[in-house]
Design an enzyme around this catalytic site. Structure first.
Site, PDB file in Angstrom:
ATOM      1  N   HIS A   1       7.419 -27.177   1.761  1.00 26.15           N
ATOM      2  CA  HIS A   1       6.507 -28.199   1.251  1.00 26.15           C
ATOM      3  C   HIS A   1       5.408 -27.561   0.402  1.00 26.15           C
ATOM      4  CE1 HIS A   1       8.259 -31.365   3.825  1.00 26.15           C
ATOM      5  NE2 HIS A   1       8.499 -30.351   4.638  1.00 26.15           N
TER       6      HIS A   1
ATOM      7  N   LYS B   1     -12.917   1.882  -3.152  1.00 30.62           N
ATOM      8  CA  LYS B   1     -14.099   2.160  -2.327  1.00 30.62           C
ATOM      9  C   LYS B   1     -15.192   2.843  -3.160  1.00 30.62           C
ATOM     10  CE  LYS B   1     -11.612   2.647   2.076  1.00 30.62           C
ATOM     11  NZ  LYS B   1     -11.233   3.574   3.174  1.00 30.62           N
TER      12      LYS B   1
ATOM     13  N   GLU C   1       0.832  -1.202   0.000  1.00 32.51           N
ATOM     14  CA  GLU C   1       0.000   0.000   0.000  1.00 32.51           C
ATOM     15  C   GLU C   1       0.869   1.257   0.000  1.00 32.51           C
ATOM     16  OE1 GLU C   1      -4.025   0.020   1.914  1.00 32.51           O
ATOM     17  OE2 GLU C   1      -3.055   1.481   3.233  1.00 32.51           O
TER      18      GLU C   1
END
Length: 526
Positions: free
Chosen positions: A347, A451, A318
């Site tokens: 793994h 937003k 950000e």
């Protein structure tokens, strides 16, 4: 790799009992001299920032998260006193809750529900896992960190019958963040359904005069704590956002602040090779060509640090993921961050790291202390911690053998002091790197754009609902609904909206399913 190179590139700081090893970063001879002008500018920029300069020009704001762990740095007495008095209030709140002087409807508080998103949740989640323990935690910690109804229900199921002993922390600077607002309303509804008064179990952490602040004041919530304009969400863990849940949990918040302050002191050093944050930012700059050309993989070899990469995703991405630089040029900067923990990652995706696309560099975090008590032998003379450390060293070498570069950070153990150090280290490295590439690390226009886009989708949904036929015989496809609502450019969004609503009975929307989006028809029950 040679012993001589390792000795040269292993930078140990005795004041912090901390080391950063850059021996597996193949920067060229003369690299530090080459970036010396950038480094001098970064040091000057950071000094001005800490003294109160407008370091976020797009929003006209100061950037003061460093003041949180040393109020004496604040540019004026009012700010310094506000920081100090707020910290005392946090400690007083925790003491009253722990003593039972401040209780819920069913007796002493036994758990807290943190309602927030992004920086209002990621930091508290990381610290809760890194420093918590069932044997020592004073309160359990739960989270609403999304607006996913099923996720909310899952958390509420774990709090079934316990809400009367649950203290809710609602965290939002503006008070208008949809995810947090929704979480607050869901919590209020759950308390009400349990016959409880939410206001007697709620604390607001928000901007003074915000929507949330006004609600908390008018409804008589227990307390209201500040979120200051000069602290961004992703750098708020060492302010009220992170310290309140940590203090209530029973974490040593003074240790967190002391660790951060100690790292801040060391990372102000003007000599680059003596400055851990400067070194790390320089290595990022080398690895990514100053353009985000490679991803950063965080590999902590300690379960308690598993959420550190998730926390760093927001802090780094950000802050650094920006379209334009400070001069208005389109630069599309950023460094992608991912990771989990060692040796689990061996793994999972280490196979690709070693033999696949070489589009990353790694940051290993080495923790020297295995556990608090004794360890059994799992093989003659070998314990579980020996395996873990062996996997770290082996993986680091295996990556380097195939040209994959890495930085290694070493701490003695995971405690409040070292967690505070790590937070401060990456915060300042982000600031230095941002100066190197001439971007504003302290705003987030892309988040705001997201937003606004979400809000427009909700507006479309409200409009579409008015144009749905109310008879199955009149059901029509999304394209026709779009025409009647004068939204012909939004057919795909309308189809997606209605396709979801049709699976949720409360909406009243029903679909007559076909195989293709253009033929699926929708209507609304009366």
């Amino acid at each position: 790799m040679t012993w001589e190179r390792f000795q040269k590139e292993y930078h140990y700081n005795s004041k912090l009992d901390f080391a950063i090893d850059t021996s597996r970063m193949d920067y060229p001879d003369g690299f530090f001299q080459q970036i010396e002008p950038l480094w001098k500018k970064a040091i000057a920029d950071m000094s001005a920032l800490e003294k109160g300069a407008i370091a976020n020009p797009d929003e006209g704001r100061q950037v003061g998260h460093y003041w949180l762990r040393d109020a004496a740095l604040a540019p004026d007495n009012e700010t310094a006193n506000d920081i100090t008095s707020t910290l005392e209030r946090i400690k007083d709140l925790a003491a009253r809750v722990h003593s039972g002087d401040l209780s819920g409807s069913a007796g002493p508080f036994a758990q807290i529900l943190v309602i927030g998103i992004g920086g209002s949740a990621l930091g508290p989640q990381f610290v809760e896992q890194a420093l918590g323990h069932p044997a020592t935690d004073k309160l359990g910690v739960y989270f609403f960190d999304n607006t996913d109804p099923d996720g909310i229900d899952l958390t509420l199921s774990r709090l079934q019958g316990k809400l009367g002993n649950t203290l809710s922390l609602v965290i939002s600077k503006s008070g208008g963040t949809p995810e947090t607002r929704n979480g607050m309303l869901e919590a209020q509804a759950a308390y009400t359904a349990a016959g409880l008064d939410f206001s007697k179990h709620a604390i607001a952490i928000t901007g003074t005069g915000s929507k949330l602040d006004n609600v908390a004041e008018s409804e008589g919530w227990i307390e209201r704590f500040p979120m200051w304009d000069w602290v961004g969400g992703r750098t708020s863990e060492l302010g009220p956002v992170g310290l309140i849940p940590a203090a209530l949990q029973g974490v040593d918040i003074d240790g967190l602040l002391d660790g951060a302050q100690a790292m801040d002191t060391v990372t102000r050093t003007p000599e680059l090779t003596d400055n851990p944050a400067g070194l790390m930012a320089a290595m990022w700059y080398h690895a990514t060509d100053g353009k985000g050309a490679k991803d950063m993989v965080i590999l902590p070899y300690k379960d308690r640090l598993m959420l550190f990469s998730k926390y760093l995703q927001q802090l780094v991405m950000e802050s650094l993921g920006k379209e334009k630089d400070l001069d208005g040029n389109v630069v599309n900067q950023g460094i992608a961050v991912y990771g989990n923990k060692g040796s689990t990652d061996q793994h999972a995706y280490v196979q690709q790291l070693r033999e696949g696309v070489a589009n990353f560099y790694a940051v290993f975090i080495e923790v020297l202390k295995d556990r608090a008590g004794e360890s059994i032998e799992v093989d003659p003379g070998i314990r579980s911690g020996d395996y873990l450390h062996g996997f770290l060293l082996g993986t680091r070498d295996a990556l380097y053998e195939t040209g994959r570069q890495s930085i290694t950070l070493t701490i003695t153990e995971v405690n409040a002091f070292t967690v505070g150090m790590l937070i401060a280290l990456f915060e300042r490295a982000v600031g230095y790197y941002a100066s190197f590439v001439n971007i504003n690390a302290y705003h987030q226009p892309g988040v705001e754009a997201g937003k606004k886009a979400a809000a427009s989708v909700l507006d479309i949904q409200q409009n579409v609902m008015k144009h749905l036929p109310i008879s199955k015989d009149e059901a029509i496809p999304a394209e026709e609904i779009a025409k009647s609502a004068d939204l012909t450019d939004n057919c795909e969004i309308i189809f997606k909206i209605l396709n979801r609503l049709a699976q949720n009975p409360y909406s009243g929307v029903t679909d007559a399913k076909n195989k293709s989006p253009q033929d699926t028809k929708f209507y609304r029950k009366r």
